[in-house]
Design a protein around this motif. Structure first.
Motif, PDB file in Angstrom:
ATOM      1  N   LEU A 102      36.665  45.472  37.086  1.00  0.00           N
ATOM      2  CA  LEU A 102      37.223  46.550  36.448  1.00  0.00           C
ATOM      3  C   LEU A 102      36.714  47.051  35.449  1.00  0.00           C
ATOM      4  CD1 LEU A 102      39.746  48.351  36.508  1.00  0.00           C
ATOM      5  CD2 LEU A 102      40.939  46.540  35.078  1.00  0.00           C
ATOM      6  N   LYS A 103      35.971  45.990  34.608  1.00  0.00           N
ATOM      7  CA  LYS A 103      35.094  46.405  33.250  1.00  0.00           C
ATOM      8  C   LYS A 103      34.025  47.327  33.531  1.00  0.00           C
ATOM      9  CE  LYS A 103      36.272  41.842  31.289  1.00  0.00           C
ATOM     10  NZ  LYS A 103      35.395  40.598  30.958  1.00  0.00           N
ATOM     11  N   SER A 104      33.738  47.783  34.813  1.00  0.00           N
ATOM     12  CA  SER A 104      32.804  48.907  34.930  1.00  0.00           C
ATOM     13  C   SER A 104      33.414  50.092  34.704  1.00  0.00           C
ATOM     14  CB  SER A 104      32.334  48.747  36.396  1.00  0.00           C
ATOM     15  OG  SER A 104      33.261  48.865  37.358  1.00  0.00           O
ATOM     16  N   LEU A 105      34.577  50.204  34.773  1.00  0.00           N
ATOM     17  CA  LEU A 105      35.231  51.615  34.527  1.00  0.00           C
ATOM     18  C   LEU A 105      35.759  51.756  32.910  1.00  0.00           C
ATOM     19  CD1 LEU A 105      37.578  51.740  37.780  1.00  0.00           C
ATOM     20  CD2 LEU A 105      35.091  52.598  37.348  1.00  0.00           C
ATOM     21  N   LEU A 106      35.230  50.891  32.275  1.00  0.00           N
ATOM     22  CA  LEU A 106      35.758  50.817  30.729  1.00  0.00           C
ATOM     23  C   LEU A 106      34.812  52.092  30.199  1.00  0.00           C
ATOM     24  CD1 LEU A 106      35.827  47.395  29.755  1.00  0.00           C
ATOM     25  CD2 LEU A 106      37.844  49.169  29.923  1.00  0.00           C
ATOM     26  N   CYS A 122      42.450  48.471  39.663  1.00  0.00           N
ATOM     27  CA  CYS A 122      43.603  47.487  40.054  1.00  0.00           C
ATOM     28  C   CYS A 122      44.565  47.339  38.831  1.00  0.00           C
ATOM     29  CB  CYS A 122      42.996  46.245  40.368  1.00  0.00           C
ATOM     30  SG  CYS A 122      44.048  44.906  40.834  1.00  0.00           S
ATOM     31  N   GLY A 123      45.749  47.796  39.205  1.00  0.00           N
ATOM     32  CA  GLY A 123      47.037  47.649  38.253  1.00  0.00           C
ATOM     33  C   GLY A 123      46.906  46.166  37.511  1.00  0.00           C
ATOM     34  N   ASN A 124      47.134  45.175  38.752  1.00  0.00           N
ATOM     35  CA  ASN A 124      47.244  43.823  38.515  1.00  0.00           C
ATOM     36  C   ASN A 124      46.194  43.443  37.432  1.00  0.00           C
ATOM     37  OD1 ASN A 124      49.386  43.536  39.980  1.00  0.00           O
ATOM     38  ND2 ASN A 124      48.321  42.801  41.987  1.00  0.00           N
ATOM     39  N   THR A 125      44.776  43.639  37.771  1.00  0.00           N
ATOM     40  CA  THR A 125      43.838  43.187  36.877  1.00  0.00           C
ATOM     41  C   THR A 125      43.999  44.035  35.483  1.00  0.00           C
ATOM     42  OG1 THR A 125      42.326  43.168  38.638  1.00  0.00           O
ATOM     43  CG2 THR A 125      41.341  43.334  36.381  1.00  0.00           C
ATOM     44  N   MET A 126      44.461  45.229  35.433  1.00  0.00           N
ATOM     45  CA  MET A 126      44.493  45.774  34.013  1.00  0.00           C
ATOM     46  C   MET A 126      45.628  45.042  33.258  1.00  0.00           C
ATOM     47  SD  MET A 126      44.764  49.915  35.448  1.00  0.00           S
ATOM     48  CE  MET A 126      45.044  50.741  33.404  1.00  0.00           C
ATOM     49  N   ARG A 127      46.646  44.414  33.993  1.00  0.00           N
ATOM     50  CA  ARG A 127      47.855  43.758  33.206  1.00  0.00           C
ATOM     51  C   ARG A 127      47.290  42.554  32.740  1.00  0.00           C
ATOM     52  NH1 ARG A 127      50.593  46.367  36.796  1.00  0.00           N
ATOM     53  NH2 ARG A 127      50.834  44.865  38.475  1.00  0.00           N
ATOM     54  N   THR A 128      46.467  41.790  33.598  1.00  0.00           N
ATOM     55  CA  THR A 128      45.844  40.379  33.182  1.00  0.00           C
ATOM     56  C   THR A 128      44.919  40.523  32.253  1.00  0.00           C
ATOM     57  OG1 THR A 128      46.346  39.755  35.591  1.00  0.00           O
ATOM     58  CG2 THR A 128      44.687  38.400  34.397  1.00  0.00           C
ATOM     59  N   LEU A 129      44.024  41.632  32.185  1.00  0.00           N
ATOM     60  CA  LEU A 129      43.117  41.562  31.203  1.00  0.00           C
ATOM     61  C   LEU A 129      43.633  42.524  29.712  1.00  0.00           C
ATOM     62  CD1 LEU A 129      39.762  42.383  33.280  1.00  0.00           C
ATOM     63  CD2 LEU A 129      40.489  40.259  32.477  1.00  0.00           C
ATOM     64  N   HIS A 130      44.677  43.041  29.876  1.00  0.00           N
ATOM     65  CA  HIS A 130      45.335  43.734  28.974  1.00  0.00           C
ATOM     66  C   HIS A 130      44.585  45.213  28.725  1.00  0.00           C
ATOM     67  CE1 HIS A 130      47.731  40.337  28.375  1.00  0.00           C
ATOM     68  NE2 HIS A 130      46.823  39.617  28.187  1.00  0.00           N
ATOM     69  N   ILE A 131      44.145  45.801  29.864  1.00  0.00           N
ATOM     70  CA  ILE A 131      43.499  47.200  29.892  1.00  0.00           C
ATOM     71  C   ILE A 131      44.479  48.122  29.850  1.00  0.00           C
ATOM     72  CG2 ILE A 131      41.616  48.332  30.715  1.00  0.00           C
ATOM     73  CD1 ILE A 131      40.174  46.054  31.544  1.00  0.00           C
ATOM     74  N   GLU A 132      44.402  49.181  29.189  1.00  0.00           N
ATOM     75  CA  GLU A 132      45.123  50.347  29.407  1.00  0.00           C
ATOM     76  C   GLU A 132      44.500  51.361  29.895  1.00  0.00           C
ATOM     77  OE1 GLU A 132      47.487  51.262  25.740  1.00  0.00           O
ATOM     78  OE2 GLU A 132      47.524  49.013  25.323  1.00  0.00           O
ATOM     79  N   LYS A 133      45.459  52.339  30.562  1.00  0.00           N
ATOM     80  CA  LYS A 133      44.590  53.528  31.132  1.00  0.00           C
ATOM     81  C   LYS A 133      43.800  54.411  30.160  1.00  0.00           C
ATOM     82  CE  LYS A 133      48.285  54.304  34.648  1.00  0.00           C
ATOM     83  NZ  LYS A 133      49.008  55.333  35.253  1.00  0.00           N
TER      84      LYS A 133
END
Length: 145
Positions: free
Chosen positions: A76-80, A104-115
C-alpha cells in the motif's frame, strides 16, 4: 571458421514463436481483463510488478486491456503521495492509460493511512485480497509476475 558455422547454425535453429491469441481475441469491445497485486513494500518488487504491467499493456495495447492493480499489506505504501518518487511517477504514467489502482481499506486502518495520504484517483476496497478474488470471479485473470 568451424566455430562460426556452428554458432550460425545454432542461431538459425532458434525460431521466434508468435504468441497465439486465445479466442475471443483481445479487442476494444472484448479487452483482456487483468488484476495484479502489490503485496510488498520493496521498491524493486514494486518496480518489477509495474514493469510487468507495462509489458503486458504494450503487448495487448492499452485499448485492448482493462488492468487493475490492488495494493495491500506493505505494498500500500507504493500509493503514498510521499512515497518513492520514481514509483509514484510510474504509477501516475500507468493511470494515464486507465490502469485502475485500488487501496486495501484493512491495510489503511492497520497502517493508519488516510485517503488524503494517497495519490489522487485511487480506488478503495474493504479488503484488497477479497477485491482480487471478486475480480477473478467476474472474469479477470490474476497475473503474478
Amino acid at each position: 571458421m568451424k566455430k562460426i558455422l556452428i554458432l550460425l547454425a545454432c542461431v538459425l535453429s532458434f525460431t521466434v514463436a508468435e504468441t497465439e491469441f486465445a479466442e475471443p481475441k483481445p479487442a476494444i469491445d472484448n479487452p483482456r481483463q487483468l488484476v495484479f497485486g502489490i503485496p510488498s513494500g520493496d521498491v524493486k518488487e514494486i518496480n518489477r510488478i509495474l514493469s510487468t504491467v507495462n509489458n503486458v499493456m504494450k503487448f495487448y495495447r492499452p485499448e485492448n486491456t482493462e488492468v487493475v492493480i490492488v495494493a495491500y499489506g506493505q505494498g500500500l505504501k507504493s500509493l503514498l503521495k510521499k512515497g518513492d518518487a520514481d514509483v509514484r511517477k510510474r504509477i501516475e504514467a500507468l493511470m494515464t492509460y486507465d490502469v485502475e489502482f485500488i487501496a486495501c481499506g484493512n491495510t489503511m486502518r492497520t497502517l493508519h493511512i488516510e485517503k488524503k495520504d494517497l495519490l489522487d484517483d485511487i480506488g478503495f476496497a474493504t479488503a484488497g485480497i477479497v477485491e482480487i478474488i471478486e475480480r477473478q470471479l467476474r472474469g479477470y485473470t490474476y497475473a503474478q509476475p
